[in-house]
Write a protein that holds these residues in place. Structure first.
Motif, short mmCIF file in Angstrom:
data_model
loop_
_atom_site.label_atom_id
_atom_site.label_comp_id
_atom_site.label_asym_id
_atom_site.label_seq_id
_atom_site.Cartn_x
_atom_site.Cartn_y
_atom_site.Cartn_z
N ALA A 59 1.04 -1.38 0.35
CA ALA A 59 0.25 -0.24 -0.11
C ALA A 59 0.87 1.35 0.16
O ALA A 59 1.54 1.11 0.98
CB ALA A 59 -0.73 -0.46 1.09
N ASN A 60 0.01 2.43 -0.77
CA ASN A 60 0.80 3.65 -0.86
C ASN A 60 0.38 4.38 0.59
O ASN A 60 -0.78 4.83 0.09
CB ASN A 60 0.68 4.34 -2.24
CG ASN A 60 1.59 5.36 -2.18
OD1 ASN A 60 2.79 5.43 -1.37
ND2 ASN A 60 1.21 6.76 -2.64
N CYS A 61 0.67 4.66 1.43
CA CYS A 61 0.18 5.06 2.50
C CYS A 61 0.61 7.02 2.91
O CYS A 61 1.26 7.78 2.41
CB CYS A 61 0.46 4.09 3.72
SG CYS A 61 0.32 2.62 4.02
N LEU A 62 -0.37 7.82 3.60
CA LEU A 62 0.15 9.11 4.18
C LEU A 62 -0.56 9.21 5.05
O LEU A 62 -1.90 8.87 5.45
CB LEU A 62 -0.79 10.04 3.03
CG LEU A 62 -0.77 11.19 3.73
CD1 LEU A 62 -0.30 11.89 3.34
CD2 LEU A 62 -1.98 12.09 2.90
N ASP A 63 0.20 9.60 6.32
CA ASP A 63 0.60 9.55 7.96
C ASP A 63 0.44 11.27 7.94
O ASP A 63 1.27 12.21 8.11
CB ASP A 63 1.47 8.58 8.75
CG ASP A 63 0.96 8.73 9.63
OD1 ASP A 63 0.11 10.11 10.48
OD2 ASP A 63 1.56 8.35 10.84
N CYS A 64 -1.75 11.91 7.66
CA CYS A 64 -1.38 13.14 7.79
C CYS A 64 -1.10 14.23 8.97
O CYS A 64 -0.43 15.51 9.37
CB CYS A 64 -2.80 13.39 7.65
SG CYS A 64 -3.34 13.10 6.33
N PHE A 65 -0.57 13.46 10.26
CA PHE A 65 0.03 14.16 11.66
C PHE A 65 1.01 12.89 12.15
O PHE A 65 0.32 12.66 13.21
CB PHE A 65 -1.75 14.65 12.54
CG PHE A 65 -2.83 15.49 11.92
CD1 PHE A 65 -2.48 16.68 11.91
CD2 PHE A 65 -3.97 14.69 10.59
CE1 PHE A 65 -3.50 17.67 11.05
CE2 PHE A 65 -4.53 15.96 10.07
CZ PHE A 65 -3.90 16.81 10.65
N ALA A 66 1.63 12.42 11.64
CA ALA A 66 2.38 11.94 11.82
C ALA A 66 3.21 11.86 13.09
O ALA A 66 2.94 10.77 13.86
CB ALA A 66 3.70 11.70 10.78
N GLY A 67 3.13 13.16 13.90
CA GLY A 67 4.19 13.40 16.03
C GLY A 67 4.86 12.05 15.90
O GLY A 67 6.71 12.37 15.51
N ALA A 68 4.64 10.82 16.47
CA ALA A 68 5.99 10.13 16.76
C ALA A 68 5.54 8.97 15.93
O ALA A 68 6.93 8.30 15.65
CB ALA A 68 5.67 9.62 18.05
N GLY A 69 5.50 8.92 14.75
CA GLY A 69 4.98 7.69 13.32
C GLY A 69 4.55 6.62 13.55
O GLY A 69 4.59 5.48 13.20
#
Length: 194
Positions: A59-69
């Motif tokens: 999957a191609n993913c986007l973490d919009c508010f990654a913070g700590a990841g």
């Protein structure tokens, strides 16, 4: 010692997140303590990734508010092809880059930018899976969802949304709720774009 010198020597408090499963299972990654940063708990993360397991590979993913990841690094460990981490806090973004290097993960991009500004730029890719876990009580969910619908999402993209339990925010009509749970003050939901 002067007050200024004391502050210069003071390092930001740190903690850690743990990768639960996959290639980097059991690995702990350092996390800076920053205002509004709430790494997703292991209990919630385990539930969410049980929901996502059939969809994660490649999957191609986007973490919009990654913070700590926490969500992005877990997705990477479990077989996602590419992760794009968006984080506004400069120190947190720097830590994400350091953790990317620790994992030798060249399929992670870290963007130190406001997510709303990022989503207002030229669309270069479609995401199969998006994580939306913003700071609480800032009404960022509906704005983010609206911008994602402007060409950022794959046809049947999955969108994970984590909010405070008392913070109902409008979600696009073409997003179907697949799963939903509440843990303490946190409500978390998985949607699929239809």
């Amino acid at each position: 010692m002067s007050q200024g010198k004391k502050q210069q020597n003071k390092k930001p408090a740190t903690g850690s997140i743990r990768i639960i499963a996959g290639k980097h299972r059991g690995r702990k990654l350092p996390v800076l303590s920053a205002e509004g940063l709430r790494p997703t708990t292991d209990r919630v993360k385990e539930t969410v990734f049980n929901w996502l397991m059939p969809y994660l590979y490649d999957a191609n993913c986007l973490d919009c508010f990654a913070g700590a990841g926490s969500l992005g690094f877990e997705a990477l460990s479990r077989g996602a092809a590419h992760i794009n981490l968006i984080e506004l806090n400069k120190a947190a973004a720097k830590q994400l880059l350091a953790n990317k290097a620790l994992l030798k993960a060249d399929n992670i991009a870290v963007n130190n930018v406001d997510v709303l500004r990022f989503l207002n730029t030229q669309k270069q890719q479609h995401f199969d899976l998006v994580f939306i876990d913003p700071p609480f009580r800032q009404n960022l969910v509906s704005q983010t969802c609206e911008l994602l619908e402007n060409g950022w999402l794959a046809k049947q993209a999955l969108i994970y949304v984590e909010t405070e339990t008392d913070g109902d925010q409008p979600i696009p009509n073409n997003w179907q709720l697949l799963k939903e749970k509440v843990a303490g003050q946190v409500a978390y939901r998985l949607y699929q774009r239809t």
